[in-house]
Design an enzyme around this catalytic site. Structure first.
Site, mmCIF file in Angstrom:
data_model
loop_
_atom_site.group_PDB
_atom_site.id
_atom_site.type_symbol
_atom_site.label_atom_id
_atom_site.label_comp_id
_atom_site.label_asym_id
_atom_site.label_seq_id
_atom_site.Cartn_x
_atom_site.Cartn_y
_atom_site.Cartn_z
ATOM 1 N N LYS A 169 34.369 14.549 -23.831
ATOM 2 C CA LYS A 169 33.725 15.464 -24.783
ATOM 3 C C LYS A 169 32.232 15.137 -24.784
ATOM 4 C CE LYS A 169 32.059 16.238 -28.434
ATOM 5 N NZ LYS A 169 30.664 16.730 -28.543
ATOM 6 N N GLY A 200 32.221 20.771 -26.760
ATOM 7 C CA GLY A 200 32.447 21.428 -28.048
ATOM 8 C C GLY A 200 31.784 20.625 -29.141
ATOM 9 N N GLY A 202 31.243 18.048 -32.154
ATOM 10 C CA GLY A 202 31.813 16.742 -32.444
ATOM 11 C C GLY A 202 32.873 16.801 -33.530
ATOM 12 N N VAL A 205 35.991 19.313 -31.616
ATOM 13 C CA VAL A 205 36.662 18.766 -30.420
ATOM 14 C C VAL A 205 36.721 17.231 -30.482
ATOM 15 C CG1 VAL A 205 36.529 18.590 -27.896
ATOM 16 C CG2 VAL A 205 36.059 20.769 -29.016
ATOM 17 N N GLY A 206 35.597 16.626 -30.881
ATOM 18 C CA GLY A 206 35.567 15.159 -30.985
ATOM 19 C C GLY A 206 36.586 14.670 -32.002
ATOM 20 N N GLU A 244 29.871 2.212 -28.572
ATOM 21 C CA GLU A 244 28.501 1.803 -28.196
ATOM 22 C C GLU A 244 27.574 2.567 -29.113
ATOM 23 O OE1 GLU A 244 28.072 -0.518 -26.165
ATOM 24 O OE2 GLU A 244 29.784 -0.497 -24.812
ATOM 25 N N CYS A 278 19.023 3.603 -27.148
ATOM 26 C CA CYS A 278 19.636 2.681 -28.100
ATOM 27 C C CYS A 278 19.161 1.250 -27.873
ATOM 28 C CB CYS A 278 21.147 2.757 -27.963
ATOM 29 S SG CYS A 278 21.680 2.614 -26.252
ATOM 30 N N GLU A 378 17.198 2.980 -37.234
ATOM 31 C CA GLU A 378 16.934 3.430 -35.871
ATOM 32 C C GLU A 378 16.200 4.770 -35.922
ATOM 33 O OE1 GLU A 378 20.243 4.754 -33.378
ATOM 34 O OE2 GLU A 378 19.507 3.369 -31.854
HETATM 35 P P1 NAD Z 1 26.016 11.438 -32.350
HETATM 36 O O1 NAD Z 1 26.737 10.256 -32.848
HETATM 37 O O2 NAD Z 1 25.598 12.473 -33.304
HETATM 38 O O3 NAD Z 1 26.893 12.211 -31.250
HETATM 39 C C1 NAD Z 1 27.477 11.563 -30.144
HETATM 40 C C2 NAD Z 1 28.682 12.360 -29.704
HETATM 41 O O4 NAD Z 1 29.660 12.323 -30.736
HETATM 42 C C3 NAD Z 1 28.389 13.831 -29.440
HETATM 43 O O5 NAD Z 1 29.150 14.266 -28.346
HETATM 44 C C4 NAD Z 1 28.864 14.491 -30.725
HETATM 45 O O6 NAD Z 1 29.211 15.841 -30.565
HETATM 46 C C5 NAD Z 1 30.078 13.642 -31.062
HETATM 47 N N1 NAD Z 1 30.507 13.694 -32.469
HETATM 48 C C6 NAD Z 1 29.768 14.029 -33.565
HETATM 49 N N2 NAD Z 1 30.537 14.005 -34.674
HETATM 50 C C7 NAD Z 1 31.781 13.626 -34.288
HETATM 51 C C8 NAD Z 1 33.014 13.404 -34.981
HETATM 52 N N3 NAD Z 1 33.110 13.569 -36.289
HETATM 53 N N4 NAD Z 1 34.088 13.007 -34.272
HETATM 54 C C9 NAD Z 1 34.004 12.811 -32.942
HETATM 55 N N5 NAD Z 1 32.877 13.030 -32.231
HETATM 56 C C10 NAD Z 1 31.772 13.422 -32.890
HETATM 57 O O7 NAD Z 1 24.813 10.849 -31.513
HETATM 58 P P2 NAD Z 1 23.699 11.632 -30.718
HETATM 59 O O8 NAD Z 1 22.759 12.200 -31.743
HETATM 60 O O9 NAD Z 1 24.281 12.535 -29.708
HETATM 61 O O10 NAD Z 1 23.014 10.413 -29.925
HETATM 62 C C11 NAD Z 1 22.096 9.558 -30.495
HETATM 63 C C12 NAD Z 1 22.746 8.284 -31.010
HETATM 64 O O11 NAD Z 1 23.508 7.651 -29.995
HETATM 65 C C13 NAD Z 1 21.731 7.243 -31.447
HETATM 66 O O12 NAD Z 1 22.066 6.732 -32.715
HETATM 67 C C14 NAD Z 1 21.827 6.147 -30.400
HETATM 68 O O13 NAD Z 1 21.528 4.870 -30.817
HETATM 69 C C15 NAD Z 1 23.209 6.257 -29.937
HETATM 70 N N6 NAD Z 1 23.308 5.777 -28.550
HETATM 71 C C16 NAD Z 1 23.913 4.584 -28.291
HETATM 72 C C17 NAD Z 1 24.000 4.100 -26.994
HETATM 73 C C18 NAD Z 1 24.681 2.786 -26.691
HETATM 74 O O14 NAD Z 1 25.075 2.575 -25.549
HETATM 75 N N7 NAD Z 1 24.866 1.911 -27.627
HETATM 76 C C19 NAD Z 1 23.480 4.846 -25.959
HETATM 77 C C20 NAD Z 1 22.870 6.058 -26.238
HETATM 78 C C21 NAD Z 1 22.817 6.519 -27.550
#
Ligand code: NAD
Length: 475
Positions: A169, A200, A202, A205-206, A244, A278, A378
């Site tokens: 996803k 889709g 989060g 689909v997530g 992560e 990150c 962050e």
């Molecule tokens: P996000 O957490 O909003 O979304 C990440 C993914 O999760 C997306 O595909 C999103 O659609 C999905 N998602 C959202 N709500 C969900 C739910 N309720 N259930 C399941 N899935 C859901 O993050 P973002 O804005 O896409 O990315 C930025 C964040 O990611 C930053 O906080 C960053 O630190 C983190 N990040 C961490 C790493 C690492 O390896 N530690 C790497 C890159 C980014």
């Protein structure tokens, strides 16, 4: 205007059951460049069912077969590198050099996983038992927008190496990049259902993947807040969960560091991936006696940092990925000013001459205290904080005074001293006098930066479950 209206289930490109159209932007112009038709919970269920069917035979494949599959995936992703680079620039806004690196990274992680798999022994002895490492089942792989293809390929590589099947996803904001990577992976000719890719929302689909009883494992990269939601959803069916998450990494300059070398590394570590990383070293810890000197070097380094058109090869920092992300960065810069931190470089608004697009000014605050909001939360943009310390003990205390623990950096002209400081910092990875990446080493966070590890042997074992077989040799 591009319309991406297919998802990938059971080895075929299909029209999603979901009907919502989601706008895709070029962040350098803030113009809509396409639309992606989003999958819904029904699509997620179909993808999970396909992965479940495929697991029966795929879990029994020989490791040599899977090594060959990973090589084929590597070859087809490599073959699409130029197209992928172009999409990364257009849809994500990464500067050219970064975009090239990202496309290469997406194919390299597949080779790295093949290497790990080749030397991995799925059976070991423990006393009179054979311990067999068995694939967990269907894996749900949920990825963010800041390295779309890299995360899809990295997680998929580990799942496939282990013998798991997968439902991916990706972020809804990365539709174009995902389409290219899906085509590339399809061309590798894996059996239908082994991997499925459903873009889709989060929370739709997530959430379906995180709660579905037929999903045994979730590997998620994204924000800490969503990570917690996934962990709670997975608890109901006791899913194995790898998270992560975010970071607020300390960049520790010891008092014997060569600043001419350390400062450019600090600025690079803070501004990498346009600050949307990150692992960015966003808290720069400087001995109070060397602050003035550090500030001079830092000011000069930021002046040489170019924010602007990602297609210009001289650009270091591209736009933020979205309007929301741009506003978030602006808000944090305002909070920094309001809380009394001093601007050494940058500030609110767009860089001079850039009127459109989600560009921000590369910003460095000084006189930051570790309890200020900009040092605790962050930001996910090119906004760095300089924090002073009086002695090594205090440096370590400040480095560890954070809810996060993903990465840390230590700069010193005495490597054994740097190693001793590194040993006392709570972070999943510590870099000493370098920004190098080791793809075979485990990657992941302490504390609220996550649970579990990716990459290398540890990353492979995150998709495996040990089974002890006792008595097999009794006769
Ligand atoms: P996000 O957490 O909003 O979304 C990440 C993914 O999760 C997306 O595909 C999103 O659609 C999905 N998602 C959202 N709500 C969900 C739910 N309720 N259930 C399941 N899935 C859901 O993050 P973002 O804005 O896409 O990315 C930025 C964040 O990611 C930053 O906080 C960053 O630190 C983190 N990040 C961490 C790493 C690492 O390896 N530690 C790497 C890159 C980014």
């Amino acid at each position: 205007m591009r319309l991406i209206d297919q998802i990938y289930i059971d080895g075929a490109f299909v029209t999603p059951h979901g009907t919502e159209l989601f706008d895709l932007y070029n962040p350098a112009t803030a113009q809509v460049i396409g639309k992606v038709r989003l999958a819904d919970a029904e699509d997620a269920r179909r993808a999970i069912a396909a992965a479940k069917r495929a697991f029966r035979s795929f879990s029994g494949t020989d490791k040599a077969v899977r090594v060959r599959m990973l090589h084929r995936m590597h070859e087809s992703v490599s073959a699409h590198a130029d197209e992928l680079t172009e999409a990364v620039i257009e849809e994500y806004g990464a500067p050219m050099s970064r975009a090239h690196w990202m496309a290469a990274h997406a194919s390299n992680v597949l080779l790295d996983a093949a290497k790990v798999l080749e030397s991995y022994d799925f059976t070991r002895r423990a006393g009179i038992a054979d311990v067999v490492m068995q694939p967990l089942g269907v894996a749900g792989l949920i990825t963010p927008w800041n390295s779309d293809a890299g995360f899809i390929c990295g997680k998929l590589a580990a799942a496939i190496a282990a013998g798991c099947t997968a439902v991916v996803k990706p972020s809804e904001m990365s539709g174009i990049q995902t389409q290219i990577i899906t085509r590339a992976l399809h061309e590798a000719g894996l059996p239908p259902g082994v991997f499925n890719i459903v873009t889709g929302r989060g929370e739709v689909v997530g959430a379906e993947i995180s709660a579905h009883p037929d999903v045994a494992k979730i590997s998620f990269t994204g924000s800490t807040v969503v990570g917690r939601t996934i962990l709670r959803a997975g608890a109901e069916t006791l899913k194995r969960v790898t998270l992560e998450l975010g970071g607020k990494s300390p960049f520790v300059i010891l008092d014997d560091a060569n600043l001419a070398e350390a400062v450019p590394l600090a600025i690079q570590a803070g501004f990498m991936n346009s600050g949307q990383a990150c692992i960015a070293g966003t808290r720069i810890l400087v001995p109070v006696g060397r602050l003035k000197e550090f500030e001079e070097f830092a000011k000069a380094a930021v002046e040489q940092t170019r924010a602007g058109d990602p297609r210009d090869p001289k650009t270091d920092i591209g736009p933020m990925v979205s309007q929301k992300q741009w506003e978030r960065v602006q808000r944090y810069i305002r909070i920094g000013i309001d809380e009394g931190a001093k601007l050494l470089a940058g500030g609110e608004g767009r860089p001079q001459g850039l009127e459109a697009g989600w560009f921000v000014r590369p910003t460095v605050f000084t006189s930051v205290r570790n309890d200020m909001t900009i040092a605790r939360e962050e930001i996910f943009g090119p906004v760095l904080s300089i924090i002073t310390y009086r002695n090594e003990e205090e440096a370590i205390a400040i480095a560890n005074d954070t809810a996060y623990g993903l990465q840390a950096y230590v700069m010193s002209s005495d490597v054994s001293r740097a190693r001793s400081v590194a040993s006392r910092i709570d972070a999943g990875r510590v870099l000493i006098n370098t920004l190098a990446h080791e793809p075979l080493a485990p990657f992941g966070g302490f504390k609220q930066s996550g649970i579990g590890r990716e990459y290398g042997r540890f990353g492979l074992e995150a998709f495996l479950e040990p089974k002890s077989v006792v008595g097999a040799n009794a006769a």
